[in-house]
Structures are given as C-alpha cells and as structure tokens.
Write a protein that holds these residues in place. Structure first.
Motif, PDB file in Angstrom:
ATOM      1  N   TRP A  96       0.846  -1.189   0.000  1.00 19.88           N
ATOM      2  CA  TRP A  96       0.000   0.000   0.000  1.00 19.88           C
ATOM      3  C   TRP A  96       0.884   1.242   0.000  1.00 19.88           C
ATOM      4  O   TRP A  96       1.890   1.298   0.694  1.00 19.88           O
ATOM      5  N   CYS A 107      -6.099   7.810  -5.147  1.00 19.35           N
ATOM      6  CA  CYS A 107      -5.136   7.294  -4.176  1.00 19.35           C
ATOM      7  C   CYS A 107      -5.585   7.636  -2.753  1.00 19.35           C
ATOM      8  O   CYS A 107      -5.614   6.770  -1.869  1.00 19.35           O
ATOM      9  N   GLN A 110      -9.159   5.867  -1.872  1.00 11.94           N
ATOM     10  CA  GLN A 110      -9.110   4.441  -1.572  1.00 11.94           C
ATOM     11  C   GLN A 110      -8.345   4.157  -0.281  1.00 11.94           C
ATOM     12  O   GLN A 110      -8.656   3.195   0.420  1.00 11.94           O
ATOM     13  N   TRP A 111      -7.362   4.964   0.040  1.00 14.29           N
ATOM     14  CA  TRP A 111      -6.680   4.824   1.330  1.00 14.29           C
ATOM     15  C   TRP A 111      -7.667   5.056   2.478  1.00 14.29           C
ATOM     16  O   TRP A 111      -7.732   4.288   3.436  1.00 14.29           O
ATOM     17  N   LEU A 187      -0.325   6.318 -10.139  1.00 12.44           N
ATOM     18  CA  LEU A 187      -1.704   6.793 -10.238  1.00 12.44           C
ATOM     19  C   LEU A 187      -1.750   8.263 -10.624  1.00 12.44           C
ATOM     20  O   LEU A 187      -2.821   8.848 -10.670  1.00 12.44           O
ATOM     21  N   ASN A 195     -10.065   7.188 -12.347  1.00 12.42           N
ATOM     22  CA  ASN A 195      -9.573   5.889 -11.894  1.00 12.42           C
ATOM     23  C   ASN A 195      -8.485   5.372 -12.822  1.00 12.42           C
ATOM     24  O   ASN A 195      -8.392   4.184 -13.110  1.00 12.42           O
ATOM     25  N   GLY A 217     -12.825   2.860  -8.487  1.00 15.00           N
ATOM     26  CA  GLY A 217     -11.588   3.172  -7.815  1.00 15.00           C
ATOM     27  C   GLY A 217     -11.014   2.001  -7.041  1.00 15.00           C
ATOM     28  O   GLY A 217      -9.794   1.806  -7.001  1.00 15.00           O
ATOM     29  N   HIS A 218     -11.876   1.199  -6.428  1.00 18.02           N
ATOM     30  CA  HIS A 218     -11.396   0.048  -5.658  1.00 18.02           C
ATOM     31  C   HIS A 218     -10.665  -0.934  -6.559  1.00 18.02           C
ATOM     32  O   HIS A 218      -9.658  -1.542  -6.147  1.00 18.02           O
ATOM     33  N   MET A 221      -7.160   0.500  -7.564  1.00 15.77           N
ATOM     34  CA  MET A 221      -6.246   0.436  -6.422  1.00 15.77           C
ATOM     35  C   MET A 221      -5.817  -0.999  -6.150  1.00 15.77           C
ATOM     36  O   MET A 221      -4.676  -1.258  -5.749  1.00 15.77           O
ATOM     37  N   SER A 222      -6.711  -1.948  -6.386  1.00 11.44           N
ATOM     38  CA  SER A 222      -6.362  -3.356  -6.222  1.00 11.44           C
ATOM     39  C   SER A 222      -5.261  -3.750  -7.213  1.00 11.44           C
ATOM     40  O   SER A 222      -4.312  -4.461  -6.858  1.00 11.44           O
ATOM     41  N   PHE A 224      -3.094  -1.645  -8.579  1.00 13.04           N
ATOM     42  CA  PHE A 224      -1.906  -0.898  -8.155  1.00 13.04           C
ATOM     43  C   PHE A 224      -1.181  -1.641  -7.028  1.00 13.04           C
ATOM     44  O   PHE A 224       0.040  -1.836  -7.075  1.00 13.04           O
ATOM     45  N   CYS A 225      -1.935  -2.075  -6.024  1.00 14.07           N
ATOM     46  CA  CYS A 225      -1.332  -2.781  -4.888  1.00 14.07           C
ATOM     47  C   CYS A 225      -0.811  -4.155  -5.302  1.00 14.07           C
ATOM     48  O   CYS A 225       0.234  -4.605  -4.812  1.00 14.07           O
TER      49      CYS A 225
END
Length: 374
Positions: A96, A107, A110-111, A187, A195, A217-218, A221-222, A224-225
């Motif tokens: 993360w 970013c 989603q954090w 991002l 997104n 967005g979720h 971010m998934s 990205f992580c």
C-alpha cells in the motif's frame, strides 16, 4: 465570527499538538477539519472524502465554522491522530502507498475507504481478504490504443514474473508481456480518467507507456497494490536478506516532474513544444502526454561524465530569459520554460538528478546514453 469559547480554544490547542498538526491521512500541515467519530484532525481535501463515507462512519466538522460541544472536544482529546492511527494503521501492507497531499484523488480516496470503511489495516483484519497481497491478479481494464485516443477493453494478467495483456480473454498469446522487474506504476499518469493508472516499462532499453483505467476506484487500487506486491516478491528474491522496509521505496515511484518545455530539434534553431517527464535519472520528451513512446530520452549522468545545466541560453536562439541549456557528452539541448517559476523548478530537479548518485537497485539507467527521433 470566530467562536472564542473555552471549548473552541481547547480544540484549537489540541490541533497544535504534535501529530494533530498534520492531516491524519495525507500529512498536509495545519488541518482545519476533523472527523469526530475517530477523533482525528484532517485537511479540507480529505474531509470531503470522509464526508462521502456517510454519517454512519464519519462525522466531519470544521474547526472554525462549526459548533463544538464539550463531548466532541473530549473525544478529540481522548484520541487524536497518533492514537487513532496506531489503531487504524496497525498493519499497513508494504504494497500500500501512503498518500501525500499531492497524490491523485483515487489514491487518497481508496486509502481512506480502506482505513475507515473496510478497516483493512487493523490488527483484526484478515489477510486472506486482501487478494492483492499475493501479487497475482487477472481482469479487464480499459487500455488506450497506441495511435489515437481510443480506449479498448483488454484482459490483463499479473503473475509472479510478468505483466501481460490480451486482446480477448480466449486469445492463446498476449499482445505484450513485461518482466515485473521492469514495471513501474503510478496513479498520477495522464489518463484523463479519475480511476486511471499509468504503467511504464523499459522495453529493449527504451521507455514504454501503457495507460489504463478501471470503472471503479477500488479495482484500480487493487491492481496498483497487486503490482507493487509482485514487485516486492521480485525484490525479496533479488536482494535476499535485505530488510523489506528498504524495498518499499522501490515498489513504485511517481515521476520527479512533468510538464511542457520547448526544445530545439537537432541542428534546427526553432523551438517546439514538447511534454517532458523526469523519472529518476531518465528525462523523456513526447509530442503528447499520452504517447506510448517518447520522441527522445536522456539518461542523466554525473558532472564528471559531461552532464550539466546552464541557466541561460545563447541569445541567438531567441528563447529569452526563460531559456536554459542541458549539456550532455554527445549533444546540447536548449530548453525553454513557459514561466520563470517553471524554469527555476526544472533547473532544480535536473541539477539534482545530475548530482545524485545512481540508485544501485535501479537497472534502468546507463548514464551517458541519449537517443531520439528529433
């Protein structure tokens, strides 16, 4: 009118305490808002995201504009940013990225949702629910075509060694496969979508950009992580015994600076507008921000190798006071910023890159190499 009641004065004194003087989520200084439910001080940008979580999760108040009860202030006193974060950020996975004040909305959004809504970082959170931790992922993303501004659905596959994408789910062979050690992801790319995500890689020594976005967005971010998790696994194998915290900064990186500069093509005096990107020690220039390949790249070396910047350019170029020159062993690059502030900023980051030692963990830079089509 500012309320100078004892309750308000106590609240403002709490905000000045160490830990409370920065946003609990992005770190911006002097936060002017608070989430009473969690007893934290937050900035105006993060307060909007908290408000979007709903009052069943967050209760957002302005330090100056809203009325505060003694009970509200007592809650802020009992918790505060340091104590609240110790609970809600007890186990943040290395993959993360903690947001900063300049990060993209997705970013920070989603954090905050992971931290307060899903409580992914608490001691009680279950790792098996965080599928991105495996560094493996499959799914569709919208990808920009190389030659125009058309976005197409493509099937992406992330495994332990590579990132690939296919035109269709049933295709036997991918269109492109990139070794995970060569991948960077940010991002803050130029997708034009909230997104969006920019994937960069070195293909045969030259930079390649892949622009994608997800509907939610979720999901982005998934991805990205997951890519960062795959790179963490890669560095665990490449540097056995190295503390994982040292690898965290290598999982992905944002660009040092991006923006427009005017440059002269080789052997031609006329300035042309180009989009520049400084990534570590690699300076690239494009016709458009979303081009898949740069027109040219300069891998910045050290002063002893013949790299330097001059704060002025020859008058005959006609660039005026905002022009400057990048010197390399093989070519001189006259450059023109659009404002004096931009000139100062570009001079500072290019000079810093030249004077910085190479990152021993970065395989992308071989100093002294320049190439391009103009």
């Amino acid at each position: 009118m500012t309320d100078e009641s004892p309750t308000k004065r106590t609240l403002l004194e709490l905000q000045k305490q160490p830990g409370n003087d920065k946003c609990a989520d992005c770190g911006r200084t002097d936060p002017a808002w608070a989430d009473v439910n969690f007893g934290i001080f937050i900035c105006i940008d993060c307060s909007g995201i908290h408000r979007g979580l709903g009052t069943h999760i967050s209760k957002v108040k302005s330090l100056q504009l809203d009325q505060w009860t003694e009970e509200n202030v007592q809650k802020m006193s009992e918790f505060g940013n340091i104590r609240s974060n110790a609970i809600l950020e007890a186990r943040v996975p290395l993959c993360w990225k903690r947001p900063n004040p300049f990060d993209s909305l997705v970013c920070r959004d989603q954090w905050i949702r992971a931290k307060y809504e899903r409580k992914e970082f608490t001691i009680e959170a279950i790792d098996s629910d965080k599928l991105y931790l495996s560094g493996l992922k499959k799914g569709f993303l919208h990808k920009k075509k190389k030659i125009d501004n058309v976005w197409q659905n493509r099937f992406f596959v992330l495994d332990k060694d590579t990132l690939s994408y296919y035109k269709k789910l049933a295709d036997p062979h991918p269109v492109e496969t990139i070794p995970i050690g060569e991948v960077n992801v940010t991002l803050q790319g130029q997708t034009g979508h909230p997104n969006g995500m920019q994937i960069t890689a070195l293909i045969k020594g030259k930079s390649r950009n892949i622009f994608v976005y997800a509907e939610h967005g979720h999901d982005i971010m998934s991805w990205f992580c997951a890519i960062r998790a795959a790179r963490l696994n890669y560095f665990r194998l490449k540097f056995p015994g190295r503390p994982e915290e040292q690898c965290q900064s290598m999982l992905s990186r944002d660009f040092v600076k991006t923006g427009y500069l005017h440059k002269t093509p080789a052997n031609k005096p006329k300035f042309q507008k180009r989009y520049f990107v400084l990534d570590l020690k690699r300076l690239m220039y494009y016709e458009k921000p979303t081009d898949p390949f740069p027109l040219g790249e300069i891998v910045l070396g050290s002063p002893s190798e013949g790299f330097s910047v001059d704060e002025t350019a020859p008058p005959e170029l006609g660039g005026g006071e905002n022009a400057f020159v990048l010197n390399t062993p093989t070519r001189t690059f006259p450059l023109l910023a659009e404002t004096s502030d931009e000139k100062i900023s570009w001079l500072a980051v290019i000079r810093s890159s030249i004077e910085s030692p190479p990152n021993p963990c970065d395989d992308s830079s071989v100093s002294g190499i320049t190439y391009g089509t103009e």
